[in-house]
Enzyme design. Structure first.
Site: not given
Ligand code: GLA
Length: 368
Positions: A154, A264
């Site tokens: 991020e 994700e």
């Molecule tokens: C972000 C992180 C993950 C997780 C999500 C929420 O996307 O990269 O590791 O913490 O948030 O669960």
């Protein structure tokens, strides 16, 4: 594909609903296109239904939290790997490829990282040395075991508006400037020259955001470093991204010349501004079908671009254990994953598989 050990099958037979047992391994539907991933945590590894589904249906595995800084090095210089190692042992036992997540992030990072001995912000030299020490230790420990790492998580400015800002205003950025990304990657490669390095970010399809991510990679290249793949997190919802928005971003990323990992994925029933529990008696068939239809349109884009996409990972297995049940509305159940709270496959799962079968019928993948 590695054979699944009998233990998973036995557990599944004892615990899972018949609808889940009847399913062929999900990752087989995507063979030749991309790998399929799930996550486990120190909580879900204790849940036999979840581990049986994970081992049967997915061929890659990410730790939900257990390799993040706050778990691995909560106090300076004291490393704790027991929880991470348990998940690693599970993945190896079941022939699943491991993904390391996440080495350098502004969240789930203890405060001490960014503090100097005098209580002031850490100096750039001190912070860089801590980053080097952490990454060297963690990546070095898992050399030959974890070959794919989300090295920086991020880094892009998250604003939804058009903006001049490219980088997230995190403590990493404030103290080290944009070079912290190149340093983190260099430290990771020093510890293991063979790893696949990812930068991973969310809303990576958003029209104002994907140009920032591209710019970060261009800056990185100008600084003499590079990624090996780009992680698009994919915390999506029932309306967005649209297939067109997703595909536009993928086309732009294609020009970077590195593969994409969808890292994700979950598909919330709620849009960001909604906080109510609209389904106190459980989601309706209609909304689950809407979720499935929307995801099918995104899956069709993934399949059209399968040459670009190496992995599609879901941020959870069953709705019973999803961070979306607490975010952004604490305690509001969400229903964002492929299996419901009772471990039954949902319409979104069937839509995903049907999209793969339809794509294969129209356009068989090349032999490896
Ligand atoms: C972000 C992180 C993950 C997780 C999500 C929420 O996307 O990269 O590791 O913490 O948030 O669960």
């Amino acid at each position: 594909m590695p054979r699944r050990p009998a233990i998973a099958a036995l557990l599944a037979a004892a615990l899972l609903p018949a609808s889940a047992l009847a399913l062929p391994p999900l990752h087989e539907a995507f063979a030749g296109y991309f790998d399929l991933g799930a996550i486990l945590s120190r909580t879900t590894i204790e849940v036999p239904e979840v581990t049986a589904l994970a081992a049967t249906h997915f061929n890659t595995l990410t730790h939900e939290n257990e390799l993040k800084w706050h778990r691995v090095q909560r106090e300076e210089g004291t490393f704790t790997f027991a929880e991470a190692d348990r998940i690693i042992a599970f993945a190896r036992e079941h022939g699943m490829q491991l993904i390391g997540h996440a080495l350098c992030w502004h969240q789930q990072a203890p405060d001490w990282i960014f503090q100097g001995p005098d209580g002031e912000p850490a100096s750039p030299e001190l912070l860089l040395e801590r980053l080097r020490m952490h990454i060297n230790t963690v990546v070095g420990r898992y050399r030959g075991i974890i070959d794919i790492w989300d090295v920086v998580n991020e880094p892009a400015h998250p604003g939804w508006e058009e903006s001049e800002r490219i980088y997230r205003d995190s403590p990493w950025y404030r103290i080290l400037g944009p070079d912290y990304i190149a340093h983190a990657i260099r430290f990771a490669r020093e510890a293991n020259p063979d790893i696949v390095v990812l930068i991973n970010d969310y809303d990576a399809w958003w029209p104002a955001k994907y140009p920032r991510i591209i710019r970060i990679i261009e800056d990185l290249r100008a600084a003499g470093e590079d990624i090996d793949a780009l992680g698009m997190q994919g915390h999506w919802n029932i309306l967005s991204p649209t297939a067109e928005q997703f595909e536009t971003a993928l086309r732009a990323y294609r020009r970077l010349g590195v593969p994409i990992h969808l890292t994700e994925i979950d598909v919330s029933l709620y849009q960001w501004h909604e906080r109510e529990d609209t389904f106190p008696d459980g989601p309706t068939d209609d909304v689950l079908q809407q979720q499935a239809d929307h995801f099918r349109s995104l899956a069709e884009v993934m399949l059209r671009h399968h040459d670009l996409i190496d992995r599609v990972s879901f941020w959870g297995v069953s709705d019973r254990y999803s961070w979306k049940n607490n975010f952004p509305a604490r305690g509001r159940p969400d229903h964002a994953l492929l299996f419901d709270r009772d471990y039954q496959p949902k319409p979104i799962l069937h839509a995903f598989v049907e999209a793969a079968h339809a794509h294969r019928a129209a356009q068989p993948p090349r032999e490896p």
